[in-house]
Scaffold this motif. Structure first.
Motif, PDB file in Angstrom:
ATOM      1  N   PRO A 150       0.815  -1.221   0.000  1.00 17.45           N
ATOM      2  CA  PRO A 150       0.000   0.000   0.000  1.00 17.45           C
ATOM      3  C   PRO A 150       0.845   1.266   0.000  1.00 17.45           C
ATOM      4  O   PRO A 150       0.364   2.339  -0.314  1.00 17.45           O
ATOM      5  CB  PRO A 150      -0.809  -0.121   1.292  1.00 17.45           C
ATOM      6  CG  PRO A 150       0.073  -0.924   2.192  1.00 17.45           C
ATOM      7  CD  PRO A 150       0.792  -1.894   1.312  1.00 17.45           C
ATOM      8  N   ASP A 151       2.120   1.147   0.380  1.00 19.41           N
ATOM      9  CA  ASP A 151       3.013   2.307   0.430  1.00 19.41           C
ATOM     10  C   ASP A 151       4.426   1.838   0.067  1.00 19.41           C
ATOM     11  O   ASP A 151       5.165   1.346   0.913  1.00 19.41           O
ATOM     12  CB  ASP A 151       2.998   2.935   1.822  1.00 19.41           C
ATOM     13  CG  ASP A 151       3.746   4.260   1.874  1.00 19.41           C
ATOM     14  OD1 ASP A 151       4.510   4.557   0.922  1.00 19.41           O
ATOM     15  OD2 ASP A 151       3.577   5.001   2.853  1.00 19.41           O
ATOM     16  N   LYS A 152       4.795   2.004  -1.210  1.00 19.05           N
ATOM     17  CA  LYS A 152       6.086   1.501  -1.665  1.00 19.05           C
ATOM     18  C   LYS A 152       7.254   2.275  -1.065  1.00 19.05           C
ATOM     19  O   LYS A 152       8.326   1.722  -0.830  1.00 19.05           O
ATOM     20  CB  LYS A 152       6.147   1.547  -3.190  1.00 19.05           C
ATOM     21  CG  LYS A 152       5.178   0.578  -3.861  1.00 19.05           C
ATOM     22  CD  LYS A 152       5.321   0.603  -5.366  1.00 19.05           C
ATOM     23  CE  LYS A 152       4.362  -0.394  -6.006  1.00 19.05           C
ATOM     24  NZ  LYS A 152       4.472  -0.389  -7.491  1.00 19.05           N
ATOM     25  N   LYS A 153       7.054   3.594  -0.845  1.00 14.32           N
ATOM     26  CA  LYS A 153       8.144   4.388  -0.268  1.00 14.32           C
ATOM     27  C   LYS A 153       8.491   3.923   1.135  1.00 14.32           C
ATOM     28  O   LYS A 153       9.657   3.952   1.538  1.00 14.32           O
ATOM     29  CB  LYS A 153       7.749   5.871  -0.254  1.00 14.32           C
ATOM     30  CG  LYS A 153       7.659   6.496  -1.639  1.00 14.32           C
ATOM     31  CD  LYS A 153       7.353   7.979  -1.535  1.00 14.32           C
ATOM     32  CE  LYS A 153       7.313   8.609  -2.919  1.00 14.32           C
ATOM     33  NZ  LYS A 153       7.018  10.073  -2.861  1.00 14.32           N
ATOM     34  N   ALA A 154       7.479   3.510   1.874  1.00 15.23           N
ATOM     35  CA  ALA A 154       7.705   3.032   3.246  1.00 15.23           C
ATOM     36  C   ALA A 154       8.017   1.545   3.282  1.00 15.23           C
ATOM     37  O   ALA A 154       8.211   0.976   4.358  1.00 15.23           O
ATOM     38  CB  ALA A 154       6.481   3.330   4.104  1.00 15.23           C
ATOM     39  N   HIS A 155       8.051   0.914   2.099  1.00 15.71           N
ATOM     40  CA  HIS A 155       8.318  -0.528   1.995  1.00 15.71           C
ATOM     41  C   HIS A 155       7.310  -1.346   2.808  1.00 15.71           C
ATOM     42  O   HIS A 155       7.650  -2.376   3.382  1.00 15.71           O
ATOM     43  CB  HIS A 155       9.743  -0.851   2.457  1.00 15.71           C
ATOM     44  CG  HIS A 155      10.790  -0.111   1.686  1.00 15.71           C
ATOM     45  ND1 HIS A 155      11.097  -0.402   0.369  1.00 15.71           N
ATOM     46  CD2 HIS A 155      11.581   0.931   2.039  1.00 15.71           C
ATOM     47  CE1 HIS A 155      12.057   0.419  -0.046  1.00 15.71           C
ATOM     48  NE2 HIS A 155      12.360   1.239   0.935  1.00 15.71           N
ATOM     49  N   ALA A 156       6.062  -0.845   2.843  1.00 14.62           N
ATOM     50  CA  ALA A 156       5.019  -1.583   3.555  1.00 14.62           C
ATOM     51  C   ALA A 156       4.565  -2.767   2.705  1.00 14.62           C
ATOM     52  O   ALA A 156       4.497  -2.677   1.485  1.00 14.62           O
ATOM     53  CB  ALA A 156       3.839  -0.661   3.855  1.00 14.62           C
ATOM     54  N   LEU A 157       4.269  -3.885   3.351  1.00 14.12           N
ATOM     55  CA  LEU A 157       3.885  -5.091   2.628  1.00 14.12           C
ATOM     56  C   LEU A 157       2.766  -5.808   3.373  1.00 14.12           C
ATOM     57  O   LEU A 157       2.842  -6.005   4.585  1.00 14.12           O
ATOM     58  CB  LEU A 157       5.078  -6.035   2.471  1.00 14.12           C
ATOM     59  CG  LEU A 157       4.863  -7.256   1.572  1.00 14.12           C
ATOM     60  CD1 LEU A 157       4.625  -6.824   0.144  1.00 14.12           C
ATOM     61  CD2 LEU A 157       6.067  -8.187   1.662  1.00 14.12           C
ATOM     62  N   ILE A 158       1.709  -6.144   2.634  1.00 13.21           N
ATOM     63  CA  ILE A 158       0.587  -6.875   3.198  1.00 13.21           C
ATOM     64  C   ILE A 158       0.462  -8.207   2.464  1.00 13.21           C
ATOM     65  O   ILE A 158       0.477  -8.243   1.230  1.00 13.21           O
ATOM     66  CB  ILE A 158      -0.726  -6.075   3.073  1.00 13.21           C
ATOM     67  CG1 ILE A 158      -0.649  -4.798   3.915  1.00 13.21           C
ATOM     68  CG2 ILE A 158      -1.928  -6.921   3.507  1.00 13.21           C
ATOM     69  CD1 ILE A 158      -1.873  -3.916   3.795  1.00 13.21           C
ATOM     70  N   ARG A 159       0.353  -9.278   3.207  1.00  8.88           N
ATOM     71  CA  ARG A 159       0.187 -10.594   2.603  1.00  8.88           C
ATOM     72  C   ARG A 159      -1.274 -10.793   2.228  1.00  8.88           C
ATOM     73  O   ARG A 159      -2.173 -10.617   3.060  1.00  8.88           O
ATOM     74  CB  ARG A 159       0.626 -11.680   3.580  1.00  8.88           C
ATOM     75  CG  ARG A 159       2.104 -11.655   3.907  1.00  8.88           C
ATOM     76  CD  ARG A 159       2.925 -12.035   2.692  1.00  8.88           C
ATOM     77  NE  ARG A 159       4.370 -11.967   2.970  1.00  8.88           N
ATOM     78  CZ  ARG A 159       5.308 -12.245   2.092  1.00  8.88           C
ATOM     79  NH1 ARG A 159       4.940 -12.618   0.859  1.00  8.88           N
ATOM     80  NH2 ARG A 159       6.576 -12.157   2.408  1.00  8.88           N
TER      81      ARG A 159
END
Length: 347
Positions: free
Chosen positions: A70-79
């Protein structure tokens, strides 16, 4: 994602379409062929119509294998639930890479009007067809062609504007720009541009001083109102109304002041001698490399300033670089004068 249950699940209608894209790309089909087929089958898209670019983006993304960011800059990742497995994803990436590099000569080229031209027939940007290897060792020369001709899109007819060799056009363009460099009017125009910037800077400086003075007046008036209120000369309602009006005036003037300061910053800096500036560019142009030629052309031709008409190009030459030392970040030293470094982008 269901807000009611807090659970992710696969879309029963769309997930099979995504899986189909990966399987067809892995089998060797192009993104354009897949997009055309989805369009003809009436497969709906949330926004717009199917295109090769949309299919490519989906096949390149990671959410089909269960990784959504949801937020590539923050390197957030949801499975999330996976539509395909890793093996199929990697096979599809290999096919995309293989298709995109097929037949290309692995060399860097510089084209003078890359990113600057538009097609006179449809108004689409002109792109560059890189030199490619043909049968029996022949090489197809690099050429300028309309984007609407190079890339077919679903629902839009291909443009039939002419394809022109980059070498032919670039030589003519360089000849025209060189002629402009040798013009006696160039020095005058650079000097006029600098003088105009000086005049604009002076006006913005006066605006800054005026807005700063008005802010001080508002602060003084606000202090006087507070003093009258403390002496019982103003009711609380009148006092609140006066302070509210002063706050609105202060906010409006502060915005105007920041705008004037930003404009002033864009007009400051020591002037560059117009004759020396032009002489330096002329000196560079004598034996300029392809990259330096491109840098010089981009000082005269803005994006859209080169209109391709058949096998010809109509140029609008405009000296866009302000003659300001503070603005010449790409200028270095060469033969005791100025040197333009290679341009990195159009404009």
């Amino acid at each position: 994602y269901s807000r009611a249950t807090g659970v992710w699940s696969l879309d029963a209608d769309r997930a099979p379409i995504v899986r189909e894209m990966f399987e067809r790309v892995t089998a060797g089909e192009s993104c354009l062929a897949i997009a055309r087929d989805l369009h003809e089958r009436g497969i709906p898209r949330p926004r717009g119509t199917w295109s090769r670019a949309r299919v490519y983006v989906i096949v390149r993304s990671r959410h089909p294998v269960g990784e959504w960011s949801p937020d590539k800059k923050a390197h957030a990742l949801i499975r999330v639930p996976a539509i395909i497995d890793e093996a199929l994803w990697h096979k599809a990436q290999a096919k995309l890479s293989e298709h995109g590099k097929r037949g290309l000569i692995k060399a860097k080229h510089t084209y003078l009007l890359q990113g600057l031209g538009v097609c006179h027939k449809c108004g689409q940007p002109m792109t560059v067809r890189s030199p490619t290897k043909q049968r029996r060792g022949r090489v197809q020369a690099a050429a300028y062609l309309c984007r609407a001709r190079k890339f077919e899109e679903v629902g839009r007819a291909r443009c039939d504007s002419a394809i022109t060799r980059t070498s032919d056009i670039d030589e003519r363009v360089w000849s025209a720009v060189t002629k402009a460099l040798l013009s006696d009017e160039l020095v005058e125009r650079v000097a006029e541009r600098d003088a105009q910037r000086d005049a604009n800077a002076s006006r913005w400086f006066e605006d800054v001083r005026g807005y700063e003075a008005r802010l001080k007046q508002i602060e003084t008036a606000s202090a006087a109102i507070a003093a009258r209120f403390r002496r019982g000369l103003l009711s609380e309602a009148v006092f609140d109304g006066e302070l509210d009006a002063a706050a609105k005036d202060r906010a409006a003037i502060a915005t105007q002041l920041e705008t004037a300061r930003a404009a002033l910053r864009g007009h400051v800096g020591p002037s560059v001698d117009a004759q020396r500036w032009v002489d330096a560019i002329r000196d560079l142009a004598v034996d300029a490399s392809p990259e330096e030629r491109q840098a010089i052309v981009r000082k005269f031709v803005e994006p859209g300033g080169a209109v391709f008409i058949g096998g010809l190009v109509e140029l609008t030459l405009r000296f866009t670089e302000p003659a300001r030392a503070a603005s010449l970040d790409e200028v270095g030293t060469r033969r005791g004068g100025l040197r333009l470094a290679p341009a990195t982008s159009a404009g």
